[in-house]
Enzyme design. Structure first.
Site, PDB file in Angstrom:
ATOM      1  N   LYS A  63      -9.923 -10.820  -0.396  1.00 48.65           N
ATOM      2  CA  LYS A  63      -9.796  -9.525   0.290  1.00 48.65           C
ATOM      3  C   LYS A  63     -10.562  -9.493   1.622  1.00 48.65           C
ATOM      4  CE  LYS A  63      -7.131  -7.310  -2.607  1.00 48.65           C
ATOM      5  NZ  LYS A  63      -6.811  -8.323  -3.622  1.00 48.65           N
TER       6      LYS A  63
HETATM    7  C1  LIG Z   1      -2.564  -3.784  -4.898  1.00 48.22           C
HETATM    8  C2  LIG Z   1      -3.698  -4.261  -5.765  1.00 48.22           C
HETATM    9  N1  LIG Z   1      -4.107  -3.470  -6.771  1.00 48.22           N
HETATM   10  C3  LIG Z   1      -5.130  -3.822  -7.567  1.00 48.22           C
HETATM   11  C4  LIG Z   1      -5.809  -5.015  -7.375  1.00 48.22           C
HETATM   12  C5  LIG Z   1      -6.876  -5.378  -8.354  1.00 48.22           C
HETATM   13  O1  LIG Z   1      -8.064  -5.771  -7.818  1.00 48.22           O
HETATM   14  P1  LIG Z   1      -8.970  -6.834  -8.601  1.00 48.22           P
HETATM   15  O2  LIG Z   1      -8.323  -8.169  -8.454  1.00 48.22           O
HETATM   16  O3  LIG Z   1     -10.294  -6.743  -7.901  1.00 48.22           O
HETATM   17  O4  LIG Z   1      -9.049  -6.385 -10.015  1.00 48.22           O
HETATM   18  C6  LIG Z   1      -5.432  -5.859  -6.311  1.00 48.22           C
HETATM   19  C7  LIG Z   1      -6.130  -7.106  -5.975  1.00 48.22           C
HETATM   20  O5  LIG Z   1      -6.289  -8.067  -6.547  1.00 48.22           O
HETATM   21  C8  LIG Z   1      -4.328  -5.495  -5.509  1.00 48.22           C
HETATM   22  O6  LIG Z   1      -3.892  -6.285  -4.522  1.00 48.22           O
END
Ligand SMILES: Cc1ncc(COP(=O)(O)O)c(C=O)c1O
Length: 367
Positions: free
Chosen positions: A185
């Protein structure tokens, strides 16, 4: 044209990050207790312009907690887009609610407000708009629908840190905004997330829930069910160093998209995600849609062979066997999926790398 080395979405970690991590290690506070956690929460809330930020283990945990805190559960419907990482939708199932998957806008690649409106039933409780790849949704239209129908809005801003709509940061319009600090990210903590809100009482309750809902004044006493969703001091140290560099990262991401746009300017079949009026994307990933009769998988392989890392657009959620039954028809999502590709966007690249990458992509498409 020779081959090059470019980065898709690798994190940009330098001396400041090493310094902060060493400070956390030297302090012995590597776990969930330690001064970097509240400092990161405060600085993050100030940066996005929200009343309160609570750090968590992931963006997924942030979304889960937002739904849980709002009391959304069995019998409730939550409207979501089909083109997203699956972590937008799974938390709806974690709380026992029903996702309702509606189509995208073909230009912005974000959830289409008209489709939201059509999908509302007496059971609808919330909307989770996703600011896909860092492009803000038409948030005014979404908030208007939410207000008219008394629905909650949980913004999935996991990909859009730094993006603004009418000069206000994404993630601060809805009841809750959820962010991710996964390794790929805009800023990373290795793995982690943040939930922001202006409901201070709800934020305090979430802070309590993430620590197993423990009332430490009574030892190991837990008045309700909680979660272990806390961020560690080590992760927060990394987050603080990254947050200090966020302007540099956003500037680069925006510049990279401009370079791709300049170089592909004479290829009318290449379409970029369009920004809504008054929106300014932070372009976590620059992605394009190639409106030409090509085999996208084949193109991806060819580009990888030439040193251009790339990735496919998210597969529409309606393709997942356990989600099919929750989906409305999504022709726009399928069209974007079939013709879309994400290009090297890591801030480890320099402008020259992006220029070279764009030229190689153009040559490959013309070849
Ligand atoms: C659109 C979206 N929603 C939710 C997430 C969830 O984040 P994480 O991977 O930190 O749980 C991500 C990223 O990975 C994402 O790109």
């Amino acid at each position: 044209m020779g081959s090059i080395k470019a980065y898709l979405d690798a994190p940009n970690l330098g001396t400041l990050e090493k310094e902060y991590i060493l400070r956390a290690i030297d302090s012995t506070y590597v776990s969930t207790v330690g001064p970097f956690v509240p400092e990161f929460e405060e600085k993050f809330a100030t940066y996005v312009g929200s009343g309160r930020a609570v750090s968590v283990q992931s963006g997924t945990a942030a979304l889960h907690l937002a739904l849980y805190e709002l009391g959304i559960g069995k019998g409730d419907e939550v409207i979501v887009p089909p083109l997203t990482f699956i972590a937008t939708i799974n938390p709806v199932l974690y709380v026992g609610a029903t996702p309702v998957i509606v189509d995208m806008n073909p230009e912005t690649w974000n959830i289409e407000p008209d489709e939201i409106e059509k999908a509302i039933t007496p059971k609808t409780k919330a909307i989770i708009p996703v600011h896909l790849y860092g492009n803000p949704c038409n948030i005014d239209a979404i908030m208007k629908i939410a207000k008219e129908h008394s629905l909650y809005v949980i913004e999935d801003a996991t990909e859009s840190l730094g993006a603004t709509y009418k000069d206000r940061q994404t993630g601060t319009f809805g009841d809750f905004g959820c962010f991710s600090f996964n390794g790929n990210k805009l800023i990373t903590t290795g793995g982690g997330g943040m939930i922001v809100t202006n409901y201070i009482d709800k934020a305090q309750h979430i802070k309590f829930l993430v620590n197993q809902a423990r009332d430490a004044s009574r030892g190991y006493y837990h008045p309700e069910m909680g979660f272990n969703y806390r961020m560690t001091n080590l992760e927060a140290a990394l987050g603080l160093a990254q947050l200090a560099r966020i302007d540099e990262f956003i500037e680069k991401k925006r510049k990279f998209r401009k370079i791709y746009q300049e170089i592909f300017n004479d290829l009318p079949y290449i379409k970029f995600q369009e920004e809504s009026d008054n929106a300014s994307g932070s372009w976590w990933l620059t992605c394009i849609k190639i409106e030409k009769d090509i085999d996208i998988s084949n193109l991806m392989i060819k580009l990888k062979e030439k040193g251009i890392p790339n990735r496919r657009i998210f597969m529409p959620a309606s393709e997942m066997p356990y989600l099919k039954k929750f989906s409305k028809p999504c022709p726009n999502a399928y069209e974007i999926y079939n013709q879309g590709i994400c290009l090297p966007s890591s801030t480890l690249n320099e402008e020259e790398d992006i220029r070279k990458a764009a030229s190689i992509i153009k040559e490959t498409l013309n070849g």
